[in-house]
Scaffold this motif. Structure first.
Motif, short mmCIF file in Angstrom:
data_model
loop_
_atom_site.label_atom_id
_atom_site.label_comp_id
_atom_site.label_asym_id
_atom_site.label_seq_id
_atom_site.Cartn_x
_atom_site.Cartn_y
_atom_site.Cartn_z
N HIS A 84 55.98 9.05 -9.20
CA HIS A 84 54.60 9.55 -9.14
C HIS A 84 54.60 11.07 -9.13
N LEU A 85 55.47 11.65 -8.31
CA LEU A 85 55.49 13.10 -8.17
C LEU A 85 56.10 13.79 -9.38
N SER A 86 56.78 13.04 -10.24
CA SER A 86 57.31 13.63 -11.48
C SER A 86 56.18 14.04 -12.42
N LEU A 87 54.97 13.56 -12.16
CA LEU A 87 53.81 13.91 -12.97
C LEU A 87 53.17 15.22 -12.51
N TRP A 88 53.75 15.83 -11.49
CA TRP A 88 53.26 17.09 -10.93
C TRP A 88 54.18 18.23 -11.36
N SER A 89 53.61 19.40 -11.60
CA SER A 89 54.41 20.61 -11.81
C SER A 89 55.10 20.94 -10.49
N GLN A 90 56.29 21.52 -10.59
CA GLN A 90 57.05 21.86 -9.38
C GLN A 90 56.31 22.84 -8.46
N ASP A 91 55.48 23.69 -9.02
CA ASP A 91 54.76 24.68 -8.22
C ASP A 91 53.29 24.30 -8.00
N ALA A 92 52.98 23.02 -8.15
CA ALA A 92 51.61 22.54 -7.98
C ALA A 92 51.15 22.72 -6.53
N THR A 93 49.85 22.53 -6.33
CA THR A 93 49.24 22.67 -5.00
C THR A 93 48.41 21.44 -4.69
N PHE A 94 48.51 21.00 -3.43
CA PHE A 94 47.59 19.99 -2.89
C PHE A 94 46.79 20.67 -1.79
N ALA A 95 45.47 20.54 -1.85
CA ALA A 95 44.61 21.16 -0.85
C ALA A 95 43.58 20.16 -0.35
N ASP A 96 43.39 20.14 0.95
CA ASP A 96 42.31 19.38 1.56
C ASP A 96 41.84 20.18 2.78
N PRO A 97 40.91 19.68 3.58
CA PRO A 97 40.42 20.48 4.70
C PRO A 97 41.47 20.83 5.76
N ILE A 98 42.61 20.15 5.77
CA ILE A 98 43.61 20.46 6.80
C ILE A 98 44.90 21.08 6.27
N THR A 99 45.05 21.19 4.95
CA THR A 99 46.27 21.80 4.41
C THR A 99 46.05 22.44 3.06
N VAL A 100 46.89 23.41 2.77
CA VAL A 100 47.05 23.96 1.43
C VAL A 100 48.55 23.97 1.21
N ALA A 101 49.05 23.01 0.45
CA ALA A 101 50.49 22.82 0.27
C ALA A 101 50.88 23.16 -1.16
N SER A 102 51.52 24.31 -1.33
CA SER A 102 51.94 24.76 -2.66
C SER A 102 53.45 24.67 -2.80
N GLY A 103 53.89 24.10 -3.90
CA GLY A 103 55.31 23.90 -4.15
C GLY A 103 55.73 22.48 -3.81
N TYR A 104 56.73 22.00 -4.54
CA TYR A 104 57.13 20.59 -4.45
C TYR A 104 57.39 20.11 -3.03
N LYS A 105 58.22 20.81 -2.26
CA LYS A 105 58.57 20.33 -0.92
C LYS A 105 57.35 20.21 -0.02
N LYS A 106 56.40 21.09 -0.18
CA LYS A 106 55.22 21.06 0.68
C LYS A 106 54.24 19.96 0.26
N PHE A 107 53.93 19.87 -1.05
CA PHE A 107 52.97 18.83 -1.43
C PHE A 107 53.58 17.44 -1.34
N ALA A 108 54.87 17.30 -1.64
CA ALA A 108 55.52 15.99 -1.52
C ALA A 108 55.50 15.52 -0.06
N ALA A 109 55.73 16.43 0.88
CA ALA A 109 55.71 16.07 2.30
C ALA A 109 54.33 15.56 2.71
N GLN A 110 53.28 16.13 2.16
CA GLN A 110 51.93 15.66 2.48
C GLN A 110 51.76 14.20 2.05
N TRP A 111 52.21 13.89 0.83
CA TRP A 111 52.04 12.52 0.32
C TRP A 111 52.94 11.53 1.05
#
Length: 192
Positions: free
Chosen positions: A56-83
């Motif tokens: 699933h995460l292979s469909l994301w760019s390595q430097d992508a960002t996930f943001a919601d009201p409690i986090t802004v996670a940029s970069g693979y290790k950060k956004f992958a940890a959120q999921w």
């Protein structure tokens, strides 16, 4: 990250090769997603339902960002940890409804999701508007989960959201390869 799908553009993958469970993507009247975008939306729905995999995460760019009201996670290790952290905290996670309302960039989707806190059983429904930005390479560049169609702004909330993105990876295991990923997936599926 899986080497088998890390550099494969979505256009030569499928729901089956990624292992996407949410194959039915609901589109508002007049909205028609391309097959590639339907694949991306299905994979994001799986993530919101607590079903992360390296594929699933292979469909994301390595430097992508996930943001919601409690986090802004940029970069693979950060956004992958959120999921990967989502199913560690909540079980079950059940999509109540979803509807893709715009095929532009970002793709926009209304999402209602029920999260049940593991061990306690307290459930909360969160209604949000999800924005999925797609890069020129066809991969996800950014996902914003806007609870009640809002994200906080301001220096203090931004600092807290960035701190959360820094600390979550310290406590969440992100599989290093397909074998670890499968073990983690099997343990999640067995605990449902």
């Amino acid at each position: 990250m899986s080497t088998s799908t890390a550099d494969v553009p979505p256009s030569i993958t499928s729901f089956e090769t990624i292992g996407i469970k949410n194959k039915r993507v609901n589109e508002a009247p007049g909205v028609k997603l391309s097959p590639d975008h339907k694949l991306l939306v299905g994979s994001v729905l799986d993530l919101f339902e607590g079903n992360p995999t390296l594929k699933h995460l292979s469909l994301w760019s390595q430097d992508a960002t996930f943001a919601d009201p409690i986090t802004v996670a940029s970069g693979y290790k950060k956004f992958a940890a959120q999921w990967y952290g989502l199913p560690a905290l909540f079980n079950p996670i059940q999509i109540q409804s979803h509807l893709v309302t715009s095929t532009g960039n970002p793709i926009q989707m209304e999402l209602s999701n029920k999260y049940t806190l593991k061990g306690i059983g307290t459930a909360q429904i969160i209604n949000s508007v999800v924005h999925i930005d797609v890069g020129q390479n066809g991969k996800i560049e950014r996902v914003e989960d806007r609870w009640n169609d809002r994200l906080p702004n301001g220096m203090i909330s931004d600092a807290f959201r960035k701190l959360n993105a820094q600390t979550v990876p310290m406590f969440v295991t992100i599989p290093k390869d397909e074998e670890e990923d499968l073990k983690l997936k099997n343990s999640r599926d067995g605990s449902s």
